[in-house]
Design a protein around this motif. Structure first.
Motif, PDB file in Angstrom:
ATOM      1  N   GLN A   1     -46.568   2.019  46.523  1.00 25.98           N
ATOM      2  CA  GLN A   1     -45.512   1.021  46.581  1.00 25.98           C
ATOM      3  C   GLN A   1     -44.846   1.163  47.936  1.00 25.98           C
ATOM      4  OE1 GLN A   1     -42.890   1.301  43.254  1.00 25.98           O
ATOM      5  NE2 GLN A   1     -44.455   0.655  41.805  1.00 25.98           N
ATOM      6  N   LEU A   2     -44.954   0.115  48.745  1.00 23.76           N
ATOM      7  CA  LEU A   2     -44.453   0.161  50.105  1.00 23.76           C
ATOM      8  C   LEU A   2     -42.932   0.065  50.127  1.00 23.76           C
ATOM      9  CD1 LEU A   2     -47.084  -2.143  51.791  1.00 23.76           C
ATOM     10  CD2 LEU A   2     -46.996   0.343  51.796  1.00 23.76           C
ATOM     11  N   PRO A   3     -42.308   0.727  51.099  1.00 25.00           N
ATOM     12  CA  PRO A   3     -40.852   0.631  51.217  1.00 25.00           C
ATOM     13  C   PRO A   3     -40.433  -0.751  51.715  1.00 25.00           C
ATOM     14  CG  PRO A   3     -41.749   1.906  53.014  1.00 25.00           C
ATOM     15  CD  PRO A   3     -42.885   1.618  52.079  1.00 25.00           C
ATOM     16  N   LYS A   4     -39.202  -1.119  51.434  1.00 28.45           N
ATOM     17  CA  LYS A   4     -38.680  -2.420  51.858  1.00 28.45           C
ATOM     18  C   LYS A   4     -37.724  -2.201  53.023  1.00 28.45           C
ATOM     19  CE  LYS A   4     -39.026  -4.716  47.380  1.00 28.45           C
ATOM     20  NZ  LYS A   4     -40.058  -3.923  46.818  1.00 28.45           N
ATOM     21  N   ALA A   5     -37.751  -3.137  53.964  1.00 28.08           N
ATOM     22  CA  ALA A   5     -36.850  -3.076  55.107  1.00 28.08           C
ATOM     23  C   ALA A   5     -35.974  -4.315  55.111  1.00 28.08           C
ATOM     24  CB  ALA A   5     -37.645  -2.998  56.408  1.00 28.08           C
ATOM     25  N   SER A   6     -34.763  -4.172  55.642  1.00 33.33           N
ATOM     26  CA  SER A   6     -33.856  -5.315  55.668  1.00 33.33           C
ATOM     27  C   SER A   6     -34.204  -6.272  56.806  1.00 33.33           C
ATOM     28  CB  SER A   6     -32.413  -4.836  55.804  1.00 33.33           C
ATOM     29  OG  SER A   6     -32.274  -4.112  57.014  1.00 33.33           O
ATOM     30  N   ALA A   7     -34.698  -5.755  57.909  1.00 34.90           N
ATOM     31  CA  ALA A   7     -35.049  -6.609  59.048  1.00 34.90           C
ATOM     32  C   ALA A   7     -36.501  -7.047  58.928  1.00 34.90           C
ATOM     33  CB  ALA A   7     -34.855  -5.836  60.349  1.00 34.90           C
ATOM     34  N   ARG A   8     -36.753  -8.302  59.294  1.00 34.62           N
ATOM     35  CA  ARG A   8     -38.120  -8.814  59.237  1.00 34.62           C
ATOM     36  C   ARG A   8     -38.838  -8.461  60.525  1.00 34.62           C
ATOM     37  NH1 ARG A   8     -38.400 -14.626  56.301  1.00 34.62           N
ATOM     38  NH2 ARG A   8     -37.254 -14.023  54.459  1.00 34.62           N
ATOM     39  N   SER A   9     -40.078  -8.046  60.384  1.00 36.26           N
ATOM     40  CA  SER A   9     -40.877  -7.774  61.573  1.00 36.26           C
ATOM     41  C   SER A   9     -41.527  -9.069  62.025  1.00 36.26           C
ATOM     42  CB  SER A   9     -41.938  -6.713  61.272  1.00 36.26           C
ATOM     43  OG  SER A   9     -42.798  -7.186  60.274  1.00 36.26           O
ATOM     44  N   ALA A  10     -42.085  -9.053  63.206  1.00 35.78           N
ATOM     45  CA  ALA A  10     -42.723 -10.246  63.750  1.00 35.78           C
ATOM     46  C   ALA A  10     -43.895 -10.649  62.866  1.00 35.78           C
ATOM     47  CB  ALA A  10     -43.205  -9.968  65.166  1.00 35.78           C
ATOM     48  N   GLU A  11     -44.100 -11.943  62.734  1.00 42.01           N
ATOM     49  CA  GLU A  11     -45.212 -12.453  61.931  1.00 42.01           C
ATOM     50  C   GLU A  11     -46.526 -11.976  62.542  1.00 42.01           C
ATOM     51  OE1 GLU A  11     -45.714 -14.718  59.272  1.00 42.01           O
ATOM     52  OE2 GLU A  11     -43.624 -14.337  58.769  1.00 42.01           O
ATOM     53  N   THR A  12     -47.428 -11.586  61.682  1.00 38.86           N
ATOM     54  CA  THR A  12     -48.740 -11.209  62.177  1.00 38.86           C
ATOM     55  C   THR A  12     -49.500 -12.460  62.569  1.00 38.86           C
ATOM     56  OG1 THR A  12     -49.618 -11.276  59.944  1.00 38.86           O
ATOM     57  CG2 THR A  12     -48.865  -9.134  60.754  1.00 38.86           C
ATOM     58  N   ALA A  13     -50.392 -12.306  63.502  1.00 41.58           N
ATOM     59  CA  ALA A  13     -51.157 -13.457  63.989  1.00 41.58           C
ATOM     60  C   ALA A  13     -52.019 -14.020  62.869  1.00 41.58           C
ATOM     61  CB  ALA A  13     -52.020 -13.031  65.165  1.00 41.58           C
ATOM     62  N   ARG A  14     -51.974 -15.323  62.721  1.00 40.78           N
ATOM     63  CA  ARG A  14     -52.766 -15.983  61.684  1.00 40.78           C
ATOM     64  C   ARG A  14     -54.175 -16.185  62.195  1.00 40.78           C
ATOM     65  NH1 ARG A  14     -50.372 -18.104  57.055  1.00 40.78           N
ATOM     66  NH2 ARG A  14     -52.338 -19.175  56.954  1.00 40.78           N
ATOM     67  N   VAL A  15     -55.113 -16.009  61.315  1.00 39.28           N
ATOM     68  CA  VAL A  15     -56.514 -16.187  61.676  1.00 39.28           C
ATOM     69  C   VAL A  15     -56.794 -17.676  61.861  1.00 39.28           C
ATOM     70  CG1 VAL A  15     -58.881 -15.887  60.888  1.00 39.28           C
ATOM     71  CG2 VAL A  15     -57.182 -14.127  60.408  1.00 39.28           C
ATOM     72  N   GLN A  16     -57.427 -18.015  62.963  1.00 36.29           N
ATOM     73  CA  GLN A  16     -57.816 -19.390  63.251  1.00 36.29           C
ATOM     74  C   GLN A  16     -59.302 -19.547  62.932  1.00 36.29           C
ATOM     75  OE1 GLN A  16     -55.678 -21.769  64.189  1.00 36.29           O
ATOM     76  NE2 GLN A  16     -53.987 -20.320  64.234  1.00 36.29           N
ATOM     77  N   THR A  17     -59.685 -20.707  62.417  1.00 37.10           N
ATOM     78  CA  THR A  17     -61.071 -20.935  62.022  1.00 37.10           C
ATOM     79  C   THR A  17     -61.677 -22.046  62.863  1.00 37.10           C
ATOM     80  OG1 THR A  17     -60.544 -20.294  59.758  1.00 37.10           O
ATOM     81  CG2 THR A  17     -62.599 -21.482  60.094  1.00 37.10           C
ATOM     82  N   ILE A  18     -62.847 -21.744  63.422  1.00 33.67           N
ATOM     83  CA  ILE A  18     -63.638 -22.736  64.143  1.00 33.67           C
ATOM     84  C   ILE A  18     -64.892 -22.962  63.316  1.00 33.67           C
ATOM     85  CG2 ILE A  18     -64.898 -23.255  66.261  1.00 33.67           C
ATOM     86  CD1 ILE A  18     -63.027 -21.257  67.681  1.00 33.67           C
ATOM     87  N   GLU A  19     -65.186 -24.225  63.006  1.00 33.47           N
ATOM     88  CA  GLU A  19     -66.350 -24.542  62.179  1.00 33.47           C
ATOM     89  C   GLU A  19     -67.341 -25.358  62.998  1.00 33.47           C
ATOM     90  OE1 GLU A  19     -64.121 -24.823  57.893  1.00 33.47           O
ATOM     91  OE2 GLU A  19     -64.012 -26.526  59.243  1.00 33.47           O
ATOM     92  N   ILE A  20     -68.625 -25.060  62.792  1.00 33.76           N
ATOM     93  CA  ILE A  20     -69.694 -25.792  63.473  1.00 33.76           C
ATOM     94  C   ILE A  20     -70.690 -26.221  62.406  1.00 33.76           C
ATOM     95  CG2 ILE A  20     -71.365 -25.755  65.350  1.00 33.76           C
ATOM     96  CD1 ILE A  20     -70.014 -23.136  66.286  1.00 33.76           C
ATOM     97  N   ASP A  21     -70.915 -27.545  62.292  1.00 37.09           N
ATOM     98  CA  ASP A  21     -71.870 -28.006  61.289  1.00 37.09           C
ATOM     99  C   ASP A  21     -73.292 -27.969  61.850  1.00 37.09           C
ATOM    100  OD1 ASP A  21     -72.094 -30.242  62.898  1.00 37.09           O
ATOM    101  OD2 ASP A  21     -71.211 -31.630  61.462  1.00 37.09           O
ATOM    102  N   LYS A  22     -74.273 -28.345  61.018  1.00 37.91           N
ATOM    103  CA  LYS A  22     -75.669 -28.187  61.421  1.00 37.91           C
ATOM    104  C   LYS A  22     -76.087 -29.121  62.546  1.00 37.91           C
ATOM    105  CE  LYS A  22     -77.508 -30.870  57.565  1.00 37.91           C
ATOM    106  NZ  LYS A  22     -78.382 -30.790  56.409  1.00 37.91           N
ATOM    107  N   SER A  23     -75.306 -30.175  62.791  1.00 37.90           N
ATOM    108  CA  SER A  23     -75.629 -31.063  63.914  1.00 37.90           C
ATOM    109  C   SER A  23     -75.020 -30.569  65.218  1.00 37.90           C
ATOM    110  CB  SER A  23     -75.137 -32.480  63.617  1.00 37.90           C
ATOM    111  OG  SER A  23     -73.723 -32.498  63.570  1.00 37.90           O
ATOM    112  N   GLY A  24     -74.190 -29.515  65.160  1.00 39.91           N
ATOM    113  CA  GLY A  24     -73.580 -28.950  66.360  1.00 39.91           C
ATOM    114  C   GLY A  24     -72.172 -29.448  66.612  1.00 39.91           C
ATOM    115  N   ALA A  25     -71.611 -30.260  65.706  1.00 42.78           N
ATOM    116  CA  ALA A  25     -70.239 -30.755  65.866  1.00 42.78           C
ATOM    117  C   ALA A  25     -69.264 -29.606  65.627  1.00 42.78           C
ATOM    118  CB  ALA A  25     -69.974 -31.891  64.888  1.00 42.78           C
ATOM    119  N   ILE A  26     -68.247 -29.516  66.486  1.00 39.95           N
ATOM    120  CA  ILE A  26     -67.264 -28.434  66.437  1.00 39.95           C
ATOM    121  C   ILE A  26     -65.980 -28.978  65.817  1.00 39.95           C
ATOM    122  CG2 ILE A  26     -65.945 -26.790  67.815  1.00 39.95           C
ATOM    123  CD1 ILE A  26     -68.171 -27.107  69.973  1.00 39.95           C
TER     124      ILE A  26
END
Length: 125
Positions: free
Chosen positions: A40-65
């Motif tokens: 059980q992780l401890p709780k802090a009153s101050a918020r830390s910086a948001e972690t970087a969100r994962v970005q998704t790049i998709e490529i279909d079978k015709s090569g469209a990005i």
């Protein structure tokens, strides 16, 4: 007094070792089966910086990005990635029937733009 020869093997140390090994195996198998130690992780009153969100790049079978659901070109993707933080992780989802060169072009462009965290999403067999 005459010394008697020992006619049996003392198995008590062997049993002790086997019990210790059994304890170790049972303990580690419990951690493996549950996926880790429950903490059980401890709780802090101050918020830390948001972690970087994962970005998704998709490529279909015709090569469209596609980036964030919108179709784009390789140069358009490069321009879209410029304002992003360089610590942003990327997942590249490419169709299995895609020409390898199209995937390599996108991965090379992401790496050349200064992003170090890029991976390919796959499925289990």
């Amino acid at each position: 007094m005459e010394e008697k020869e020992v006619s049996y093997i003392n198995v008590i140390p062997f049993v002790d070792i086997m019990l210790v090994l059994l304890t170790i195996v049972l303990t580690t198998s419990t951690f493996i089966a549950t996926g880790g130690i429950a903490v059980q992780l401890p709780k802090a009153s101050a918020r830390s910086a948001e972690t970087a969100r994962v970005q998704t790049i998709e490529i279909d079978k015709s090569g469209a990005i596609f980036f964030k659901g919108a179709r784009t070109t390789l140069e358009g993707l490069r321009a879209t990635l410029l304002p992003l933080d360089r610590a942003t992780p990327f997942i590249i989802r490419a169709d299995r029937e895609l020409a390898l060169q199209d995937f390599v072009d996108v991965l090379d462009m992401v790496k050349a733009s200064g992003f170090a965290k890029a991976s390919l999403q796959t499925e289990r067999r």
